[in-house]
Design an enzyme around this catalytic site. Structure first.
Site, PDB file in Angstrom:
ATOM      1  N   SER A 233       0.827  -1.217   0.000  1.00 16.99           N
ATOM      2  CA  SER A 233       0.000   0.000   0.000  1.00 16.99           C
ATOM      3  C   SER A 233       0.854   1.258   0.000  1.00 16.99           C
ATOM      4  O   SER A 233       1.985   1.272   0.487  1.00 16.99           O
ATOM      5  CB  SER A 233      -0.916   0.022   1.225  1.00 16.99           C
ATOM      6  OG  SER A 233      -1.669  -1.169   1.309  1.00 16.99           O
TER       7      SER A 233
HETATM    8  N1  SAH Z   1      -0.518  -4.843   4.076  1.00 19.53           N
HETATM    9  C1  SAH Z   1       0.101  -5.254   2.851  1.00 19.53           C
HETATM   10  C2  SAH Z   1      -0.777  -4.971   1.679  1.00 19.53           C
HETATM   11  C3  SAH Z   1      -0.804  -6.131   0.756  1.00 19.53           C
HETATM   12  S1  SAH Z   1      -2.101  -6.090  -0.442  1.00 19.53           S
HETATM   13  C4  SAH Z   1       1.473  -4.625   2.730  1.00 19.53           C
HETATM   14  O1  SAH Z   1       1.784  -3.719   3.524  1.00 19.53           O
HETATM   15  O2  SAH Z   1       2.251  -5.032   1.875  1.00 19.53           O
HETATM   16  C5  SAH Z   1      -3.350  -7.052   0.328  1.00 19.53           C
HETATM   17  C6  SAH Z   1      -2.997  -8.442   0.741  1.00 19.53           C
HETATM   18  O3  SAH Z   1      -4.209  -9.065   1.169  1.00 19.53           O
HETATM   19  C7  SAH Z   1      -2.436  -9.337  -0.377  1.00 19.53           C
HETATM   20  O4  SAH Z   1      -1.224  -9.874   0.041  1.00 19.53           O
HETATM   21  C8  SAH Z   1      -3.507 -10.409  -0.548  1.00 19.53           C
HETATM   22  O5  SAH Z   1      -2.989 -11.684  -0.894  1.00 19.53           O
HETATM   23  C9  SAH Z   1      -4.148 -10.431   0.819  1.00 19.53           C
HETATM   24  N2  SAH Z   1      -5.490 -11.003   0.872  1.00 19.53           N
HETATM   25  C10 SAH Z   1      -6.513 -10.861   0.000  1.00 19.53           C
HETATM   26  N3  SAH Z   1      -7.585 -11.554   0.410  1.00 19.53           N
HETATM   27  C11 SAH Z   1      -7.235 -12.154   1.582  1.00 19.53           C
HETATM   28  C12 SAH Z   1      -7.899 -13.019   2.499  1.00 19.53           C
HETATM   29  N4  SAH Z   1      -9.157 -13.419   2.314  1.00 19.53           N
HETATM   30  N5  SAH Z   1      -7.219 -13.444   3.576  1.00 19.53           N
HETATM   31  C13 SAH Z   1      -5.947 -13.064   3.812  1.00 19.53           C
HETATM   32  N6  SAH Z   1      -5.254 -12.256   2.988  1.00 19.53           N
HETATM   33  C14 SAH Z   1      -5.890 -11.805   1.887  1.00 19.53           C
END
Ligand code: SAH
Length: 221
Positions: free
Chosen positions: A70
């Site tokens: 993000s």
């Molecule tokens: N907080 C992260 C943002 C990653 S983007 C950072 O700082 O890098 C969002 C993340 O949510 C992705 O890695 C994706 O695989 C995960 N995600 C999506 N749906 C999900 C679910 N149902 N359970 C767990 N993770 C999930």
């Protein structure tokens, strides 16, 4: 609260990072603790080497598997909304991704529980958290749409992926007085929401427009 081990991390110049924090201030981030943690947390180690030089720009950046780290503004805003005025003990993060948001939280709350559905992303994040010495973080490979029931209730829950509506399971795992910060919507329109649980029920506030990857069901090993 954990203090990071930054020895040998090779930080980009202090000026570059001060500029990022100045920009966050200008965009309305006002929690000094959050700003300070954003200033000292090395964002470049959460990216592949080819992208590391862009780590201190205020952009979302790819981390593989069609997922993104993000934008710093978003991380700061969500963290600030989550913390509000009370110190938090137990926080659940849905979507560990690179582990950057996890690392920011680890320095501001007592214990972080973070769930990720894509195993290779989780493994990389685990390695980074270990390198940084973030010892108050617990990771789980699972569908975070169901929260982490046996570790709740949580004082705070943050989701870094967007469901089409707020999952009931997450509300159920909030303690009374707890706060859930979550983007909600589809690929056309999303809103960042703040859900607060009270004795009487929940209050929901729309904070601002949001642009997140979708919350998906199931896991990838
Ligand atoms: N907080 C992260 C943002 C990653 S983007 C950072 O700082 O890098 C969002 C993340 O949510 C992705 O890695 C994706 O695989 C995960 N995600 C999506 N749906 C999900 C679910 N149902 N359970 C767990 N993770 C999930």
């Amino acid at each position: 609260m954990t203090k990071l081990n930054l020895a040998g991390i090779g930080m980009t110049s202090q000026r570059t990072r001060d500029r990022l924090v100045q920009r966050l201030c200008n965009q309305g981030i006002s929690n000094f603790e959050v700003l300070d943690v954003m200033r000292t947390t090395p964002r470049h180690i959460f990216l592949d080497e080819a992208l590391a030089h862009r780590a201190y720009e205020d952009d979302a950046l790819p981390i593989g598997f069609q997922q993104t780290l993000s934008q710093p503004y978003t991380v700061a805003r969500m963290t600030e909304l989550l913390l509000a005025d009370a110190p938090l003990k137990r926080v659940l993060e849905v979507g560990t991704g690179s582990g950057y948001q996890t690392t920011v939280l680890a320095q501001l709350v007592e214990r972080v529980y973070s769930v990720e559905r894509i195993k290779p992303l989780q493994e990389k994040a685990r390695q980074r958290l270990r390198t940084l010495g973030a010892r108050n973080v617990h990771l789980k490979h699972a569908d975070g749409g169901f929260g982490w029931p046996d570790k709740g209730p949580f004082d705070g829950i943050i989701s870094t992926a967007a469901p089409e509506r707020v999952p009931e399971e997450l509300i159920a795992q909030l303690a009374v007085g707890g706060r859930l910060v979550i983007p909600v919507g589809d690929h056309l329109k999303q809103q960042l929401m703040l859900v607060v649980k009270t004795e009487e029920g929940v209050t929901t506030t729309v904070v601002e427009p949001a642009f997140f990857v979708p919350l998906k069901s199931g896991v990838i090993s």
